[in-house]
Design a protein around this motif. Structure first.
Motif, PDB file in Angstrom:
ATOM      1  N   ILE A  15     143.160  23.979  70.301  1.00  0.00           N
ATOM      2  CA  ILE A  15     143.213  25.385  70.632  1.00  0.00           C
ATOM      3  C   ILE A  15     141.825  26.080  70.175  1.00  0.00           C
ATOM      4  N   TYR A  16     140.993  26.896  70.889  1.00  0.00           N
ATOM      5  CA  TYR A  16     140.135  27.618  70.735  1.00  0.00           C
ATOM      6  C   TYR A  16     140.592  28.972  69.683  1.00  0.00           C
ATOM      7  N   VAL A  17     139.767  29.374  69.089  1.00  0.00           N
ATOM      8  CA  VAL A  17     139.844  30.584  68.093  1.00  0.00           C
ATOM      9  C   VAL A  17     139.135  31.685  68.541  1.00  0.00           C
ATOM     10  N   ILE A  18     139.388  32.999  68.999  1.00  0.00           N
ATOM     11  CA  ILE A  18     138.713  33.901  69.303  1.00  0.00           C
ATOM     12  C   ILE A  18     138.994  35.201  68.438  1.00  0.00           C
ATOM     13  N   LEU A  19     138.005  35.680  67.799  1.00  0.00           N
ATOM     14  CA  LEU A  19     138.131  36.706  66.907  1.00  0.00           C
ATOM     15  C   LEU A  19     137.809  38.175  67.871  1.00  0.00           C
ATOM     16  N   ALA A  44     123.446  20.951  70.471  1.00  0.00           N
ATOM     17  CA  ALA A  44     122.413  20.064  70.327  1.00  0.00           C
ATOM     18  C   ALA A  44     122.771  19.174  69.111  1.00  0.00           C
ATOM     19  N   ARG A  45     123.258  19.819  68.065  1.00  0.00           N
ATOM     20  CA  ARG A  45     123.765  18.946  66.720  1.00  0.00           C
ATOM     21  C   ARG A  45     124.981  18.029  66.848  1.00  0.00           C
ATOM     22  N   GLY A  46     125.729  18.352  67.891  1.00  0.00           N
ATOM     23  CA  GLY A  46     126.808  17.298  68.272  1.00  0.00           C
ATOM     24  C   GLY A  46     127.985  17.975  67.887  1.00  0.00           C
ATOM     25  N   GLU A  47     128.202  19.152  67.761  1.00  0.00           N
ATOM     26  CA  GLU A  47     129.168  19.990  66.966  1.00  0.00           C
ATOM     27  C   GLU A  47     130.201  20.248  68.319  1.00  0.00           C
ATOM     28  N   GLN A  48     131.693  19.955  67.915  1.00  0.00           N
ATOM     29  CA  GLN A  48     132.415  20.078  69.043  1.00  0.00           C
ATOM     30  C   GLN A  48     133.099  21.534  69.265  1.00  0.00           C
ATOM     31  N   TRP A  49     133.217  22.163  67.964  1.00  0.00           N
ATOM     32  CA  TRP A  49     133.651  23.412  68.035  1.00  0.00           C
ATOM     33  C   TRP A  49     132.521  24.455  67.834  1.00  0.00           C
ATOM     34  N   GLY A  50     132.989  25.697  68.101  1.00  0.00           N
ATOM     35  CA  GLY A  50     131.905  26.804  67.896  1.00  0.00           C
ATOM     36  C   GLY A  50     130.853  26.659  68.672  1.00  0.00           C
ATOM     37  N   THR A  51     131.138  26.017  69.844  1.00  0.00           N
ATOM     38  CA  THR A  51     130.071  25.835  71.008  1.00  0.00           C
ATOM     39  C   THR A  51     130.408  26.633  72.176  1.00  0.00           C
ATOM     40  N   LEU A  52     131.654  27.143  72.273  1.00  0.00           N
ATOM     41  CA  LEU A  52     132.057  27.753  73.693  1.00  0.00           C
ATOM     42  C   LEU A  52     131.500  29.160  73.874  1.00  0.00           C
ATOM     43  N   GLY A  53     131.429  29.938  72.662  1.00  0.00           N
ATOM     44  CA  GLY A  53     130.672  31.177  72.903  1.00  0.00           C
ATOM     45  C   GLY A  53     131.269  32.253  73.805  1.00  0.00           C
ATOM     46  N   TYR A  54     132.479  32.117  74.077  1.00  0.00           N
ATOM     47  CA  TYR A  54     133.113  32.871  75.195  1.00  0.00           C
ATOM     48  C   TYR A  54     133.139  34.499  74.618  1.00  0.00           C
ATOM     49  N   MET A  55     132.836  35.360  75.433  1.00  0.00           N
ATOM     50  CA  MET A  55     132.887  36.881  74.990  1.00  0.00           C
ATOM     51  C   MET A  55     133.440  37.492  76.077  1.00  0.00           C
ATOM     52  N   VAL A  56     134.160  38.394  75.968  1.00  0.00           N
ATOM     53  CA  VAL A  56     135.201  39.066  76.949  1.00  0.00           C
ATOM     54  C   VAL A  56     135.523  40.342  76.535  1.00  0.00           C
ATOM     55  N   GLY A  57     134.832  41.394  77.377  1.00  0.00           N
ATOM     56  CA  GLY A  57     134.950  42.936  76.893  1.00  0.00           C
ATOM     57  C   GLY A  57     136.175  43.649  77.347  1.00  0.00           C
ATOM     58  N   PRO A 116     148.515  12.977  80.087  1.00  0.00           N
ATOM     59  CA  PRO A 116     149.049  12.625  78.763  1.00  0.00           C
ATOM     60  C   PRO A 116     148.098  12.957  77.819  1.00  0.00           C
ATOM     61  N   VAL A 117     146.788  13.132  78.104  1.00  0.00           N
ATOM     62  CA  VAL A 117     145.804  13.609  77.128  1.00  0.00           C
ATOM     63  C   VAL A 117     144.693  14.368  77.797  1.00  0.00           C
ATOM     64  N   MET A 118     144.696  15.635  77.545  1.00  0.00           N
ATOM     65  CA  MET A 118     143.715  16.561  78.110  1.00  0.00           C
ATOM     66  C   MET A 118     142.607  16.495  77.183  1.00  0.00           C
ATOM     67  N   ALA A 119     141.218  16.365  77.936  1.00  0.00           N
ATOM     68  CA  ALA A 119     140.228  16.690  76.995  1.00  0.00           C
ATOM     69  C   ALA A 119     139.764  17.945  76.656  1.00  0.00           C
ATOM     70  N   GLN A 120     139.190  18.453  75.876  1.00  0.00           N
ATOM     71  CA  GLN A 120     138.870  19.794  75.671  1.00  0.00           C
ATOM     72  C   GLN A 120     138.036  20.262  76.730  1.00  0.00           C
ATOM     73  N   GLU A 121     138.246  21.224  77.190  1.00  0.00           N
ATOM     74  CA  GLU A 121     137.502  21.836  78.892  1.00  0.00           C
ATOM     75  C   GLU A 121     136.823  23.161  78.211  1.00  0.00           C
ATOM     76  N   GLN A 122     135.139  22.705  78.305  1.00  0.00           N
ATOM     77  CA  GLN A 122     134.257  23.752  77.951  1.00  0.00           C
ATOM     78  C   GLN A 122     134.047  24.868  79.085  1.00  0.00           C
ATOM     79  N   ASP A 123     134.530  24.765  79.959  1.00  0.00           N
ATOM     80  CA  ASP A 123     134.640  25.804  81.009  1.00  0.00           C
ATOM     81  C   ASP A 123     135.207  26.994  80.693  1.00  0.00           C
ATOM     82  N   PRO A 124     134.765  28.114  80.474  1.00  0.00           N
ATOM     83  CA  PRO A 124     135.604  29.542  79.988  1.00  0.00           C
ATOM     84  C   PRO A 124     136.900  29.862  80.988  1.00  0.00           C
ATOM     85  N   ARG A 125     136.328  29.325  82.281  1.00  0.00           N
ATOM     86  CA  ARG A 125     137.199  29.826  83.324  1.00  0.00           C
ATOM     87  C   ARG A 125     138.791  28.995  83.090  1.00  0.00           C
TER      88      ARG A 125
END
Length: 479
Positions: free
Chosen positions: A136-140, A235-248, A20-29
């Motif tokens: 939803i993550y945002v990827i530029l 380390a500052r406790g931020e939830q977002w802007g912490t994944l840092g996924y990079m795909v070429g 019913p409620v999915m936690a935000q998954e930090q694994d880029p897979r």
């Protein structure tokens, strides 16, 4: 309500009960990315004006804007995606090459400003915040190997070295006009600026091989700067802007990518063009529909990356079915094939079962095609007008299936992280069935997928009831 709609309803109910409620998954897979071509996706008349021309079909929309994407976030979420990739939004309004090129965003004139045709800083901030509210993550989209006329320094005073330079791929990879190491500090600032200011979650990297120059893979330093920042934010406790996924982006084979952007640990994720061709046909050639070797190709795709020659099991190739640089998924199938839509369902089920990040291209959930495209070339023909509603029952059924399997992926770590085992069986009618069992050792989660080219019913020892699968509509079961 027909049998298909009842099946979709049953899957949706089951998924709701599972999670019913999915936690935000930090694994880029776990990423299920939804890609949009900004100029041709959605327009909101209260937003920026958009462009009037772009490289793509003449009869497709060109005035897409950020407010249109904001309006689409519920659609993206309901599709089961947990990330959004937008083609470049940086200011390209005066870039060399004219409006058709400017509208694509791939030749910017300012990496630190938003294109006023697409929107404002406030629009982007609202878009990111609203996406994050929905999980939803945002990827530029970052173009760090070429530009369209950058003249100003970065906010910190760094400048680009605009010397025309070959990458380590040589002329096969073309030349760029961002030269390293002279441009390194500038590009590192770009890569971190948008994370720190707007909480964006990662980068899609256009023509990523252009940052391999002089025998050095500069993705080591760029990725290092991103990871340093994301660790500080965590380390500052931020939830977002912490994944840092990079795909070429690199259209090369596994061997080429291994020697390029994966070299020396520069990147760990690049788009899997070989995999795309295996399951949904070539990028710019519609003569093949993929799965040329039948279910054996599913086994190949769902095995570990090293089985297809990738560097090691640490890299996580990003699998996709189509994108903005070729034909759409639907174009690979005969429109008169009785299983035209069902074969698209098969490809989306394979995609959902892939252990690693995946990307959906806007419109594929409806089976959009390029058959009526006017004035486009094969490398931009898929930039058709976006829409958020199905136009007929078949589109509605396809979208419902795509949403069901992507939500099933999100609810089951075995789908995006598990190891696969394969068994080929015959049903009572002599029909060949592929059974895929996936097990996530970390969570204990297990799933079974059944692939069949004909309607089938088959008994499996781990299930109390026989599995019923429709032709070309894979059945997904959580154990």
């Amino acid at each position: 309500m027909n049998k298909f709609r009842k099946w979709i309803l049953a899957i949706s109910v089951a998924l709701s009960a599972l999670s019913p409620v999915m936690a935000q998954e930090q694994d880029p897979r776990a990423l299920t990315i939804y890609q949009v071509m900004v100029a041709s996706f959605q327009n909101d008349s209260t937003g920026a004006p958009g462009y009037t021309a772009m490289w793509g079909p003449d009869n497709a929309m060109k005035n897409g804007n950020l407010r249109g994407i904001i309006n689409s976030l519920d659609h993206i979420k309901d599709l089961g995606a947990n990330a959004l990739w937008m083609t470049p939004i940086f200011d390209s309004s005066t870039a060399l090459g004219g409006e058709k090129l400017q509208a694509t965003g791939y030749f910017t004139n300012n990496f630190f400003e938003i294109d006023p045709h697409f929107g404002s800083e406030a629009d982007l901030k609202e878009l990111v915040d609203e996406a994050h509210k929905r999980g939803i993550y945002v990827i530029l989209d970052g173009v760090f190997g070429h530009h369209g006329g950058v003249t100003e320094p970065s906010p910190s005073g760094y400048t680009l070295d605009v010397t025309v330079t070959e990458s380590d791929r040589g002329m096969q990879g073309g030349t760029g006009n961002i030269s390293y190491p002279g441009s390194l500090d500038y590009i590192k600032e770009v890569a971190t600026y948008w994370i720190d200011k707007y909480d964006i979650d990662g980068w899609r990297l256009d023509q990523a091989y252009q940052a391999t120059q002089g025998g050095h893979n500069y993705w080591n330093e760029i990725r290092g700067a991103v990871e340093k920042l994301t660790e500080e934010r965590k380390a500052r406790g931020e939830q977002w802007g912490t994944l840092g996924y990079m795909v070429g982006e690199d259209w090369g084979t596994a061997e080429v990518i291994n020697k390029g952007v994966y070299r020396d640990g520069g990147l760990i994720s690049a788009f899997d063009f070989d995999g795309k061709e295996l399951i949904s046909g070539p990028m710019q050639d519609t003569t093949k529909e993929g799965l040329e070797n039948g279910w054996a190709d599913v086994v190949t795709i769902l095995s570990k990356p090293t089985a297809r020659g990738y560097l090691n099991d640490e890299v996580i190739p990003n699998l996709f079915l189509s994108n903005h640089d070729g034909y759409r998924l639907a174009d690979h199938f005969d429109i008169h094939d009785p299983y035209y839509y069902e074969k698209m369902m098969t490809r989306h089920a394979i995609l959902a079962a892939y252990s690693g990040p995946i990307t959906l291209y806007y419109g594929d959930e409806f089976g959009d095609d390029c058959r009526d495209a006017v004035g486009a070339q094969k490398d931009n023909i898929a930039r058709t007008t976006g829409h958020l509603e199905p136009r007929n029952d078949k589109e509605r059924e396809l979208r419902a299936y795509v949403a069901a399997v992507m939500k099933f992926r999100g609810a089951n770590p075995a789908m995006w992280r598990g190891e696969a085992e394969f068994e080929t069986l015959m049903d009572k009618n002599g029909n060949e069935i592929l059974v895929v069992r996936k097990n996530d050792k970390e969570s204990g989660n297990k799933v079974v997928l059944v692939f069949s080219q004909k309607d089938t019913e088959i008994e499996l020892p781990e299930l109390k009831q026989p599995v019923k699968a429709k032709a070309w509509i894979p059945e997904l079961v959580r154990l």
